[in-house]
Design a protein around this motif. Sequence first.
Motif, mmCIF file in Angstrom:
data_model
loop_
_atom_site.group_PDB
_atom_site.id
_atom_site.type_symbol
_atom_site.label_atom_id
_atom_site.label_comp_id
_atom_site.label_asym_id
_atom_site.label_seq_id
_atom_site.Cartn_x
_atom_site.Cartn_y
_atom_site.Cartn_z
ATOM 1 N N SER A 56 45.032 29.794 -50.543
ATOM 2 C CA SER A 56 44.401 29.881 -49.219
ATOM 3 C C SER A 56 45.274 29.227 -48.161
ATOM 4 N N VAL A 57 45.978 28.169 -48.528
ATOM 5 C CA VAL A 57 46.886 27.500 -47.584
ATOM 6 C C VAL A 57 48.114 28.372 -47.324
ATOM 7 N N ILE A 58 48.706 28.903 -48.371
ATOM 8 C CA ILE A 58 49.901 29.745 -48.228
ATOM 9 C C ILE A 58 49.611 30.954 -47.337
ATOM 10 N N PHE A 59 48.447 31.573 -47.539
ATOM 11 C CA PHE A 59 48.116 32.793 -46.800
ATOM 12 C C PHE A 59 47.307 32.531 -45.536
ATOM 13 N N SER A 60 46.982 31.268 -45.265
ATOM 14 C CA SER A 60 46.194 30.895 -44.074
ATOM 15 C C SER A 60 44.881 31.666 -43.992
ATOM 16 N N VAL A 61 44.171 31.702 -45.110
ATOM 17 C CA VAL A 61 42.855 32.336 -45.164
ATOM 18 C C VAL A 61 41.859 31.347 -45.746
ATOM 19 N N SER A 62 40.584 31.606 -45.512
ATOM 20 C CA SER A 62 39.551 30.731 -46.059
ATOM 21 C C SER A 62 39.345 31.021 -47.537
ATOM 22 N N LEU A 63 38.791 30.040 -48.239
ATOM 23 C CA LEU A 63 38.446 30.266 -49.632
ATOM 24 C C LEU A 63 37.365 31.334 -49.761
ATOM 25 N N ASP A 64 36.449 31.382 -48.780
ATOM 26 C CA ASP A 64 35.415 32.425 -48.779
ATOM 27 C C ASP A 64 36.055 33.810 -48.810
ATOM 28 N N TYR A 65 37.083 33.986 -48.009
ATOM 29 C CA TYR A 65 37.743 35.290 -47.987
ATOM 30 C C TYR A 65 38.474 35.536 -49.303
ATOM 31 N N LYS A 70 34.746 37.545 -48.023
ATOM 32 C CA LYS A 70 34.005 37.373 -46.776
ATOM 33 C C LYS A 70 34.972 37.030 -45.652
ATOM 34 N N ALA A 71 34.891 37.781 -44.582
ATOM 35 C CA ALA A 71 35.702 37.462 -43.411
ATOM 36 C C ALA A 71 35.126 36.208 -42.771
ATOM 37 N N SER A 72 36.002 35.332 -42.354
ATOM 38 C CA SER A 72 35.530 34.100 -41.733
ATOM 39 C C SER A 72 35.865 34.098 -40.251
ATOM 40 N N LYS A 73 35.201 33.246 -39.535
ATOM 41 C CA LYS A 73 35.498 33.102 -38.114
ATOM 42 C C LYS A 73 36.926 32.625 -37.925
ATOM 43 N N LEU A 74 37.409 31.814 -38.851
ATOM 44 C CA LEU A 74 38.769 31.304 -38.759
ATOM 45 C C LEU A 74 39.779 32.447 -38.805
ATOM 46 N N ILE A 77 39.731 34.207 -35.504
ATOM 47 C CA ILE A 77 40.402 33.404 -34.480
ATOM 48 C C ILE A 77 41.914 33.516 -34.634
ATOM 49 N N HIS A 78 42.411 33.451 -35.864
ATOM 50 C CA HIS A 78 43.852 33.598 -36.100
ATOM 51 C C HIS A 78 44.336 34.953 -35.607
ATOM 52 N N SER A 79 43.577 35.982 -35.894
ATOM 53 C CA SER A 79 43.945 37.330 -35.469
ATOM 54 C C SER A 79 43.990 37.438 -33.950
ATOM 55 N N GLU A 80 42.984 36.891 -33.294
ATOM 56 C CA GLU A 80 42.941 36.931 -31.837
ATOM 57 C C GLU A 80 44.093 36.127 -31.229
ATOM 58 N N LEU A 81 44.393 34.980 -31.807
ATOM 59 C CA LEU A 81 45.507 34.168 -31.307
ATOM 60 C C LEU A 81 46.837 34.899 -31.464
ATOM 61 N N ASP A 82 47.017 35.572 -32.592
ATOM 62 C CA ASP A 82 48.239 36.352 -32.799
ATOM 63 C C ASP A 82 48.382 37.429 -31.732
ATOM 64 N N THR A 83 47.277 38.081 -31.387
ATOM 65 C CA THR A 83 47.301 39.117 -30.360
ATOM 66 C C THR A 83 47.681 38.534 -29.005
ATOM 67 N N VAL A 84 47.100 37.400 -28.662
ATOM 68 C CA VAL A 84 47.399 36.741 -27.386
ATOM 69 C C VAL A 84 48.861 36.312 -27.351
ATOM 70 N N ILE A 85 49.350 35.744 -28.433
ATOM 71 C CA ILE A 85 50.746 35.296 -28.488
ATOM 72 C C ILE A 85 51.689 36.481 -28.322
ATOM 73 N N ASP A 86 51.410 37.586 -29.015
ATOM 74 C CA ASP A 86 52.243 38.787 -28.883
ATOM 75 C C ASP A 86 52.264 39.291 -27.445
ATOM 76 N N THR A 87 51.107 39.274 -26.797
ATOM 77 C CA THR A 87 51.015 39.716 -25.410
ATOM 78 C C THR A 87 51.842 38.814 -24.503
ATOM 79 N N LEU A 88 51.742 37.515 -24.696
ATOM 80 C CA LEU A 88 52.504 36.568 -23.879
ATOM 81 C C LEU A 88 54.005 36.710 -24.100
#
Length: 95
Positions: A56-65, A70-74, A77-88
């Motif tokens: 989970s640490v290596i892949f930056s995903v939750s244990l739930d996932y 199960k998709a997590s809010k985390l 959030i990572h996905s949305e941040l990646d999108t914002v960073i790419d845009t910037l």
Amino acid sequence: MRFDPVECGKRIKSLREEKGLTQMELAEQLNVGLNHVKALERARRVFSLDLMVELSVIFSVSLDYLVLGKASKLGYIHSELDTVIDTLVQMKKNL
């Protein structure tokens, strides 16, 4: 929802491929043998909690996932941040 080792193995393989890692590279990061990683991806080996935490640490995903799919809010959030960073980054290139 129950733990399905086959689906968990598929998620591990998918995450490994998304990260651009070979099975050998993942094995080295986990400090296990190549056959261990192959067995995990094919659900032929039991998952230890320590190994799941490392994955989970290596892949930056939750244990739930990782464990249950199960998709997590985390993850969202990572996905949305990646999108914002790419845009910037694109905006900076255009300046």
